[in-house]
Design a protein around this motif. Sequence first.
Motif, PDB file in Angstrom:
ATOM      1  N   MET A   1      38.704   1.852 -16.708  1.00  0.00           N
ATOM      2  CA  MET A   1      37.308   1.516 -16.174  1.00  0.00           C
ATOM      3  C   MET A   1      37.504   1.009 -14.933  1.00  0.00           C
ATOM      4  SD  MET A   1      35.363  -1.435 -18.247  1.00  0.00           S
ATOM      5  CE  MET A   1      34.049  -2.662 -17.513  1.00  0.00           C
ATOM      6  N   HIS A   2      36.522   1.717 -14.111  1.00  0.00           N
ATOM      7  CA  HIS A   2      36.323   1.640 -12.545  1.00  0.00           C
ATOM      8  C   HIS A   2      36.115  -0.140 -12.296  1.00  0.00           C
ATOM      9  CE1 HIS A   2      34.841   2.363  -8.522  1.00  0.00           C
ATOM     10  NE2 HIS A   2      33.696   2.290  -8.956  1.00  0.00           N
ATOM     11  N   GLU A   3      35.412  -0.596 -13.018  1.00  0.00           N
ATOM     12  CA  GLU A   3      34.829  -2.042 -12.459  1.00  0.00           C
ATOM     13  C   GLU A   3      35.747  -2.805 -12.833  1.00  0.00           C
ATOM     14  OE1 GLU A   3      32.553   0.287 -14.094  1.00  0.00           O
ATOM     15  OE2 GLU A   3      30.939   0.342 -12.452  1.00  0.00           O
ATOM     16  N   LEU A   4      36.763  -2.709 -13.742  1.00  0.00           N
ATOM     17  CA  LEU A   4      37.754  -3.389 -13.995  1.00  0.00           C
ATOM     18  C   LEU A   4      38.792  -3.560 -12.690  1.00  0.00           C
ATOM     19  CD1 LEU A   4      39.258  -5.831 -15.547  1.00  0.00           C
ATOM     20  CD2 LEU A   4      40.696  -3.664 -16.777  1.00  0.00           C
ATOM     21  N   SER A   5      39.104  -2.196 -12.387  1.00  0.00           N
ATOM     22  CA  SER A   5      40.060  -2.141 -11.127  1.00  0.00           C
ATOM     23  C   SER A   5      39.348  -2.884  -9.821  1.00  0.00           C
ATOM     24  CB  SER A   5      40.421  -0.696 -10.847  1.00  0.00           C
ATOM     25  OG  SER A   5      39.243   0.068 -10.438  1.00  0.00           O
ATOM     26  N   ILE A   6      37.927  -3.011  -9.852  1.00  0.00           N
ATOM     27  CA  ILE A   6      37.298  -3.448  -8.544  1.00  0.00           C
ATOM     28  C   ILE A   6      37.719  -5.193  -8.677  1.00  0.00           C
ATOM     29  CG2 ILE A   6      35.067  -4.065  -7.579  1.00  0.00           C
ATOM     30  CD1 ILE A   6      34.164  -1.423  -8.456  1.00  0.00           C
ATOM     31  N   VAL A   7      37.360  -5.602  -9.927  1.00  0.00           N
ATOM     32  CA  VAL A   7      37.538  -6.908 -10.340  1.00  0.00           C
ATOM     33  C   VAL A   7      39.095  -7.549  -9.916  1.00  0.00           C
ATOM     34  CG1 VAL A   7      37.625  -8.637 -12.108  1.00  0.00           C
ATOM     35  CG2 VAL A   7      35.608  -7.019 -12.027  1.00  0.00           C
ATOM     36  N   ILE A   8      40.129  -6.692 -10.545  1.00  0.00           N
ATOM     37  CA  ILE A   8      41.355  -6.931 -10.139  1.00  0.00           C
ATOM     38  C   ILE A   8      41.717  -7.171  -8.551  1.00  0.00           C
ATOM     39  CG2 ILE A   8      43.774  -6.211 -10.394  1.00  0.00           C
ATOM     40  CD1 ILE A   8      43.133  -4.862 -13.087  1.00  0.00           C
ATOM     41  N   ASP A   9      41.380  -6.202  -7.983  1.00  0.00           N
ATOM     42  CA  ASP A   9      41.415  -6.025  -6.404  1.00  0.00           C
ATOM     43  C   ASP A   9      40.594  -7.444  -5.774  1.00  0.00           C
ATOM     44  OD1 ASP A   9      42.597  -3.999  -6.447  1.00  0.00           O
ATOM     45  OD2 ASP A   9      41.277  -2.621  -5.822  1.00  0.00           O
ATOM     46  N   LEU A  10      39.492  -7.872  -6.410  1.00  0.00           N
ATOM     47  CA  LEU A  10      38.472  -8.856  -6.070  1.00  0.00           C
ATOM     48  C   LEU A  10      39.182 -10.170  -6.248  1.00  0.00           C
ATOM     49  CD1 LEU A  10      35.756  -9.708  -5.060  1.00  0.00           C
ATOM     50  CD2 LEU A  10      34.994  -9.710  -7.387  1.00  0.00           C
ATOM     51  N   VAL A  11      39.798 -10.326  -7.460  1.00  0.00           N
ATOM     52  CA  VAL A  11      40.587 -11.503  -7.681  1.00  0.00           C
ATOM     53  C   VAL A  11      41.763 -11.678  -6.860  1.00  0.00           C
ATOM     54  CG1 VAL A  11      41.833 -12.740  -9.466  1.00  0.00           C
ATOM     55  CG2 VAL A  11      39.546 -11.793  -9.953  1.00  0.00           C
ATOM     56  N   ALA A  12      42.658 -10.637  -6.467  1.00  0.00           N
ATOM     57  CA  ALA A  12      43.839 -10.655  -5.598  1.00  0.00           C
ATOM     58  C   ALA A  12      43.294 -11.161  -4.102  1.00  0.00           C
ATOM     59  CB  ALA A  12      44.289  -9.174  -5.634  1.00  0.00           C
ATOM     60  N   LEU A  13      42.192 -10.674  -3.793  1.00  0.00           N
ATOM     61  CA  LEU A  13      41.496 -10.803  -2.272  1.00  0.00           C
ATOM     62  C   LEU A  13      41.144 -12.280  -2.491  1.00  0.00           C
ATOM     63  CD1 LEU A  13      40.792  -9.451   0.079  1.00  0.00           C
ATOM     64  CD2 LEU A  13      38.325  -9.013  -0.755  1.00  0.00           C
ATOM     65  N   CYS A  14      40.694 -12.919  -3.494  1.00  0.00           N
ATOM     66  CA  CYS A  14      40.281 -14.217  -3.453  1.00  0.00           C
ATOM     67  C   CYS A  14      41.696 -15.054  -3.484  1.00  0.00           C
ATOM     68  CB  CYS A  14      39.688 -14.735  -4.937  1.00  0.00           C
ATOM     69  SG  CYS A  14      38.237 -14.111  -4.992  1.00  0.00           S
ATOM     70  N   GLU A  15      42.785 -14.680  -3.929  1.00  0.00           N
ATOM     71  CA  GLU A  15      44.037 -15.402  -4.164  1.00  0.00           C
ATOM     72  C   GLU A  15      44.587 -15.521  -2.666  1.00  0.00           C
ATOM     73  OE1 GLU A  15      46.024 -13.368  -6.979  1.00  0.00           O
ATOM     74  OE2 GLU A  15      45.695 -14.513  -8.479  1.00  0.00           O
ATOM     75  N   GLU A  16      44.480 -14.146  -1.854  1.00  0.00           N
ATOM     76  CA  GLU A  16      44.710 -14.408  -0.744  1.00  0.00           C
ATOM     77  C   GLU A  16      43.993 -15.300   0.239  1.00  0.00           C
ATOM     78  OE1 GLU A  16      44.952 -10.177   0.663  1.00  0.00           O
ATOM     79  OE2 GLU A  16      44.689 -10.775   2.685  1.00  0.00           O
ATOM     80  N   ASN A  17      42.733 -15.366  -0.029  1.00  0.00           N
ATOM     81  CA  ASN A  17      41.938 -16.200   0.864  1.00  0.00           C
ATOM     82  C   ASN A  17      42.332 -17.668   0.598  1.00  0.00           C
ATOM     83  OD1 ASN A  17      39.649 -15.162   2.762  1.00  0.00           O
ATOM     84  ND2 ASN A  17      39.845 -13.577   0.954  1.00  0.00           N
ATOM     85  N   LEU A  18      42.751 -18.104  -0.512  1.00  0.00           N
ATOM     86  CA  LEU A  18      42.987 -19.443  -0.861  1.00  0.00           C
ATOM     87  C   LEU A  18      44.196 -19.628   0.074  1.00  0.00           C
ATOM     88  CD1 LEU A  18      42.254 -19.712  -4.908  1.00  0.00           C
ATOM     89  CD2 LEU A  18      41.137 -20.805  -2.867  1.00  0.00           C
ATOM     90  N   ARG A  19      45.274 -18.856  -0.178  1.00  0.00           N
ATOM     91  CA  ARG A  19      46.325 -18.953   0.583  1.00  0.00           C
ATOM     92  C   ARG A  19      46.201 -19.209   1.879  1.00  0.00           C
ATOM     93  NH1 ARG A  19      49.126 -15.135  -2.551  1.00  0.00           N
ATOM     94  NH2 ARG A  19      48.799 -13.540  -0.859  1.00  0.00           N
ATOM     95  N   LYS A  20      45.463 -18.341   2.623  1.00  0.00           N
ATOM     96  CA  LYS A  20      45.123 -18.703   3.904  1.00  0.00           C
ATOM     97  C   LYS A  20      44.702 -19.810   4.372  1.00  0.00           C
ATOM     98  CE  LYS A  20      44.617 -13.532   5.012  1.00  0.00           C
ATOM     99  NZ  LYS A  20      43.484 -12.725   5.241  1.00  0.00           N
ATOM    100  N   ASN A  21      43.807 -20.088   3.531  1.00  0.00           N
ATOM    101  CA  ASN A  21      42.978 -21.388   3.748  1.00  0.00           C
ATOM    102  C   ASN A  21      43.324 -22.692   3.412  1.00  0.00           C
ATOM    103  OD1 ASN A  21      40.246 -20.180   5.345  1.00  0.00           O
ATOM    104  ND2 ASN A  21      40.833 -18.960   3.560  1.00  0.00           N
ATOM    105  N   ASN A  22      44.656 -22.517   2.571  1.00  0.00           N
ATOM    106  CA  ASN A  22      45.118 -23.667   1.780  1.00  0.00           C
ATOM    107  C   ASN A  22      44.166 -24.593   1.000  1.00  0.00           C
ATOM    108  OD1 ASN A  22      47.597 -24.082   2.348  1.00  0.00           O
ATOM    109  ND2 ASN A  22      47.241 -24.418   4.793  1.00  0.00           N
ATOM    110  N   LYS A  23      43.599 -23.626   0.220  1.00  0.00           N
ATOM    111  CA  LYS A  23      42.468 -24.172  -0.908  1.00  0.00           C
ATOM    112  C   LYS A  23      43.133 -23.737  -2.173  1.00  0.00           C
ATOM    113  CE  LYS A  23      39.065 -25.173   2.046  1.00  0.00           C
ATOM    114  NZ  LYS A  23      38.488 -26.247   2.339  1.00  0.00           N
ATOM    115  N   SER A  24      42.706 -24.358  -3.289  1.00  0.00           N
ATOM    116  CA  SER A  24      43.247 -24.072  -4.577  1.00  0.00           C
ATOM    117  C   SER A  24      42.291 -23.415  -5.583  1.00  0.00           C
ATOM    118  CB  SER A  24      43.887 -25.333  -5.291  1.00  0.00           C
ATOM    119  OG  SER A  24      42.821 -26.415  -5.105  1.00  0.00           O
TER     120      SER A  24
END
Length: 113
Positions: A1-24
């Motif tokens: 499913m196309h949408e699921l792979s978008i969501v997986i990328d999106l969550v990975a991007l969120c994790e990356e942003n949390l790390r960069k900004n020291n948030k949880s």
Amino acid sequence: MHELSIVIDLVALCEENLRKNNKSKIEEVHLKIGRLSGVEPHLLKSAYDVYKKETVCENAKLIINLQDIVVKCNSCEKESILKKNEFLCPKCGSNDLEVLDGEDMYLMSLTMS
Ligand SMILES: [Zn+2]
């Protein structure tokens, strides 16, 4: 499913942003989805609701902003928003159009805590 792979990328991007900004935690995810992007907002939303469990997005709200199709006509040089599914200039009827917006999907902003 196309949408699921978008969501997986999106969550990975969120994790990356949390790390960069020291948030949880992610509170809100704002997405812009172009009407021509081929992404179905309701499918994306349901894929997100399933996948977000036990991720940093577990309690995050997904906010989707639909972007209309904005075109520039190469015949009359006017910019218009296409409301209908026909790919014609609303001003002069030409089909010689250049798409300025509404073709893609991207992350607009994140609220983190
Ligand atoms: Zn035109």
